[in-house]
Enzyme design. Structure first.
Site, PDB file in Angstrom:
ATOM      1  CE  LYS A 143      -8.458  14.689   8.197  1.00 19.20           C
ATOM      2  NZ  LYS A 143      -8.442  14.897   9.640  1.00 19.20           N
ATOM      3  CE1 TYR A 144     -12.483   6.234  10.145  1.00 15.20           C
ATOM      4  CE2 TYR A 144     -13.542   8.332  10.616  1.00 15.20           C
ATOM      5  CZ  TYR A 144     -13.618   6.960  10.424  1.00 15.20           C
ATOM      6  OH  TYR A 144     -14.825   6.328  10.509  1.00 15.20           O
ATOM      7  CE  LYS A 155     -15.245  -3.091  -2.044  1.00 11.76           C
ATOM      8  NZ  LYS A 155     -14.367  -3.450  -3.158  1.00 11.76           N
ATOM      9  CE  LYS A 170      -4.107  -2.085   1.868  1.00 12.98           C
ATOM     10  NZ  LYS A 170      -5.494  -1.663   1.858  1.00 12.98           N
ATOM     11  NE  ARG A 205      -8.716  -9.129  -5.512  1.00  9.76           N
ATOM     12  CZ  ARG A 205      -9.815  -8.538  -5.113  1.00  9.76           C
ATOM     13  NH1 ARG A 205     -10.909  -8.598  -5.857  1.00  9.76           N
ATOM     14  NH2 ARG A 205      -9.882  -7.868  -3.985  1.00  9.76           N
ATOM     15  CE  LYS A 256      -6.073   1.717   4.927  1.00 11.35           C
ATOM     16  NZ  LYS A 256      -6.845   2.445   3.864  1.00 11.35           N
ATOM     17  N   GLY A 305      -8.509  -7.307   2.858  1.00 10.05           N
ATOM     18  CA  GLY A 305      -9.687  -7.961   3.436  1.00 10.05           C
ATOM     19  C   GLY A 305     -10.295  -7.166   4.582  1.00 10.05           C
TER      20      GLY A 305
HETATM   21  P1  ADP Z   1      -8.458  -3.486   2.406  1.00  7.67           P
HETATM   22  O1  ADP Z   1      -7.301  -3.566   1.465  1.00  7.67           O
HETATM   23  O2  ADP Z   1      -8.233  -4.194   3.688  1.00  7.67           O
HETATM   24  O3  ADP Z   1      -9.783  -3.775   1.758  1.00  7.67           O
HETATM   25  P2  ADP Z   1      -8.879  -0.615   2.074  1.00  7.67           P
HETATM   26  O4  ADP Z   1      -7.758   0.336   2.191  1.00  7.67           O
HETATM   27  O5  ADP Z   1      -9.339  -0.965   0.690  1.00  7.67           O
HETATM   28  O6  ADP Z   1      -8.506  -1.945   2.864  1.00  7.67           O
HETATM   29  O7  ADP Z   1     -10.118  -0.084   2.905  1.00  7.67           O
HETATM   30  C1  ADP Z   1     -11.275  -0.864   3.165  1.00  7.67           C
HETATM   31  C2  ADP Z   1     -12.374   0.010   3.746  1.00  7.67           C
HETATM   32  O8  ADP Z   1     -11.925   0.609   4.980  1.00  7.67           O
HETATM   33  C3  ADP Z   1     -12.788   1.178   2.880  1.00  7.67           C
HETATM   34  O9  ADP Z   1     -13.753   0.811   1.912  1.00  7.67           O
HETATM   35  C4  ADP Z   1     -13.358   2.119   3.927  1.00  7.67           C
HETATM   36  O10 ADP Z   1     -14.637   1.678   4.339  1.00  7.67           O
HETATM   37  C5  ADP Z   1     -12.414   1.949   5.115  1.00  7.67           C
HETATM   38  N1  ADP Z   1     -11.269   2.894   5.054  1.00  7.67           N
HETATM   39  C6  ADP Z   1     -10.034   2.651   4.545  1.00  7.67           C
HETATM   40  N2  ADP Z   1      -9.239   3.729   4.626  1.00  7.67           N
HETATM   41  C7  ADP Z   1      -9.972   4.712   5.188  1.00  7.67           C
HETATM   42  C8  ADP Z   1      -9.717   6.096   5.547  1.00  7.67           C
HETATM   43  N3  ADP Z   1      -8.536   6.650   5.336  1.00  7.67           N
HETATM   44  N4  ADP Z   1     -10.720   6.786   6.133  1.00  7.67           N
HETATM   45  C9  ADP Z   1     -11.936   6.224   6.381  1.00  7.67           C
HETATM   46  N5  ADP Z   1     -12.238   4.933   6.068  1.00  7.67           N
HETATM   47  C10 ADP Z   1     -11.275   4.179   5.490  1.00  7.67           C
END
Ligand code: ADP
Length: 498
Positions: A201-202, A237, A116, A292, A158, A164
């Site tokens: 950032k959240y 999802k 990432k 994918r 993160k 997942g």
């Molecule tokens: P993964 O690779 O584990 O699926 P993602 O980075 O794609 O992780 O994030 C999965 C979900 O987590 C996003 O769809 C969202 O709901 C939440 N999320 C991820 N990053 C953020 C963020 N910076 N702020 C708020 N929610 C987040």
């Protein structure tokens, strides 16, 4: 020309790929583990090969065994589906070196996008906006705290290797920073084998919007519009749709061109998805690229009329894209509900057992992609996704009504499912008017679950799952009074969210 495809997957996606093979007169070869010997994908494929014990590490993830098998059976190509080895650059490299065609991107693109922080670095240099934060793993607490202060709390820690929906920790203030960091690093190490963690950032109450892209080996790139995947539980999802009610023409233009830039930046070919978070002011930020086929690809198929698996196979054969960007337009509206074997009331703990009844919905505008049929066994070894119900309508209200009808007709006995919970979501005002965001399930649904079932911490959920797995394992190895080694299953799926 591809004559035989080894499908390195199971469940509904293996069945989906078998159907595409059949339409193309390509021989489909399935592989299966001990737990899957009676599974639907095994019965439907033209050929099926035993690959090993039930644990994924010894079967669906065993790279040398899988590549050997592909060679032995004369497979001309491998389709990885999603999950398992689909985004494993080492696996793709091994397939490339074996001379067998990999139906997906090159290993180098997958490696670039798999980490990432590396992906964030690449995007930042390619005119793709990223979520504010760090583009390298944290190596100095003081530096990290400074960054967090600059972007402002709350932040997310993160895992660089995360996936997942796991390996994320929200930090509300600097007081919590150090303890959260060490907890996040420990979790990341346990879950992903690397303790690397970075800061984002959240983003408050965003929507999860992603863009389907597709590219061939000749430098042609196209997008297939967006999907809204904001209805999630524990960052995974549950309901997806295309197009998004929130995305207007201007935002669509920006999102799709950023997505194409992202794909070009990593020299991508085949089907891929660029995920974004979009805030209330329509600012959007790159989240990650899924290199994918996506679980929710059917909604894109229904609004564009394309068969993405067949497109993937044609691209892997070296053919150019079968369409031009300007020939593709959005036709109607499509929704997908992921039907999981899980106990919604009990923090979505997976539910296992024998399927005793499977009465699937059908009729106009309804598609069911399933990996089960009556007498399938839902084990604790794999992802609890059973089926995807997909509804198409000329417009969103029609698609919603169709989906409600289909979910009402859908009956599964033998395991608990989230069917009734999905129906409940479709009836809520926030869903109908499109104002929902990624916190919908947490904020609107969870408060309805009786307190006694709710865990205060996500950790409690993890503990519950581990405990359940241990208990089930113990019960499975001990014949019960009836001599039946399989635990007695739960009953009907109906739950009172109507
Ligand atoms: P993964 O690779 O584990 O699926 P993602 O980075 O794609 O992780 O994030 C999965 C979900 O987590 C996003 O769809 C969202 O709901 C939440 N999320 C991820 N990053 C953020 C963020 N910076 N702020 C708020 N929610 C987040």
């Amino acid at each position: 020309m591809i004559k035989k495809i080894l499908i390195v997957n199971r469940g509904e996606i293996a069945v989906r790929i078998i159907k595409a093979c059949r339409e193309l007169s390509i021989t489909s070869a399935a592989l299966y583990s001990e737990a899957d010997k009676d599974s639907l994908h095994v019965r439907l494929a033209d050929e099926a090969y035993f690959i090993g014990p039930s644990a994924s590490s010894e079967s669906y993830l065993n790279i040398p065994k899988i590549v050997d098998l592909a060679k032995k059976i004369g497979a001309s190509a491998i389709h990885p589906g999603y999950g398992f080895l689909s985004e494993n650059a080492d696996f793709i490299k091994a397939v490339e070196e074996s001379g067998i065609i990999f139906i997906g991107p090159r290993s180098e693109s997958v490696r670039l996008m798999g980490d990432k922080t590396e992906a964030r670095k690449l995007m930042a240099g390619s005119e793709v906006p990223i979520v504010p934060g760090t583009t390298s793993p944290i190596d100095s607490i003081e530096e990290a705290k400074k960054t967090a202060r600059e972007i402002g709390y709350p932040i997310l820690l993160k895992a660089s290797a995360g996936g997942g929906g796991k390996g994320m920790r929200k930090v509300a203030s600097e007081d919590e920073f150090e303890s959260s960091l060490s907890a996040a690093q420990n979790e990341a190490l346990k879950a992903f084998g690397s303790s690397d963690v970075y800061i984002e950032k959240y983003i408050e109450n965003p929507k999860h919007i992603e863009v389907q892209i597709i590219a061939d080996h000749h430098g042609n790139y196209a997008h297939l519009f967006e999907r809204d995947c904001s209805i999630q539980r524990r960052h995974q999802k549950v309901i997806e749709e295309a197009p998004s009610t929130f995305v207007d023409g201007e935002l669509r233009q920006k999102l799709t061109s950023a997505a194409i830039n992202a794909a070009k930046a990593c020299g991508y070919y085949n089907a891929g998805t660029i995920e974004f978070l979009v805030d209330k002011n329509k600012n959007f930020y790159f989240l990650e690229m899924n290199t994918r086929l996506q679980v929710e690809h059917p909604v894109t198929e229904l609004i564009t009329g394309l068969d993405l698996v067949k497109e993937q196979i044609a691209i892997a054969e070296g053919k150019p894209l079968s369409f031009r960007q300007e020939d593709i337009y959005i036709h109607g509206h499509a929704l997908e509900c992921r039907i999981y074997a899980e106990d919604v009331d009990n923090n979505f703990v997976p539910s296992t057992g024998h399927i005793k009844l499977h009465r699937r919905p059908d009729g106009i505008g309804i598609r069911v992609d399933t990996g089960i049929d009556p007498f399938s066994n839902v084990s604790m070894f794999y992802d609890p996704l059973l089926t995807k119900v997909i509804a198409w309508g000329r417009n969103r209200p029609e698609a919603i009504e169709r989906m409600k009808r289909a979910l009402g007709e859908y009956k599964i006995a033998g395991v608990l499912t989230n069917i009734a919970a999905c129906r409940w979501v479709l009836k809520q005002e926030e869903f109908k008017d499109g104002s929902f965001d990624i916190n919908f399930v947490e904020n609107v649904f969870m408060p309805l679950i009786p307190d006694k079932w709710k865990s205060e911490q996500a950790q409690d959920y993890e503990d519950a799952v581990s405990l359940l797995a241990v208990l089930l394992k113990a019960r499975m190895s001990e014949p019960g009074p009836s001599g039946n080694k399989v635990p007695k299953s739960n009953n009907w799926t109906s739950k009172p969210y109507e």
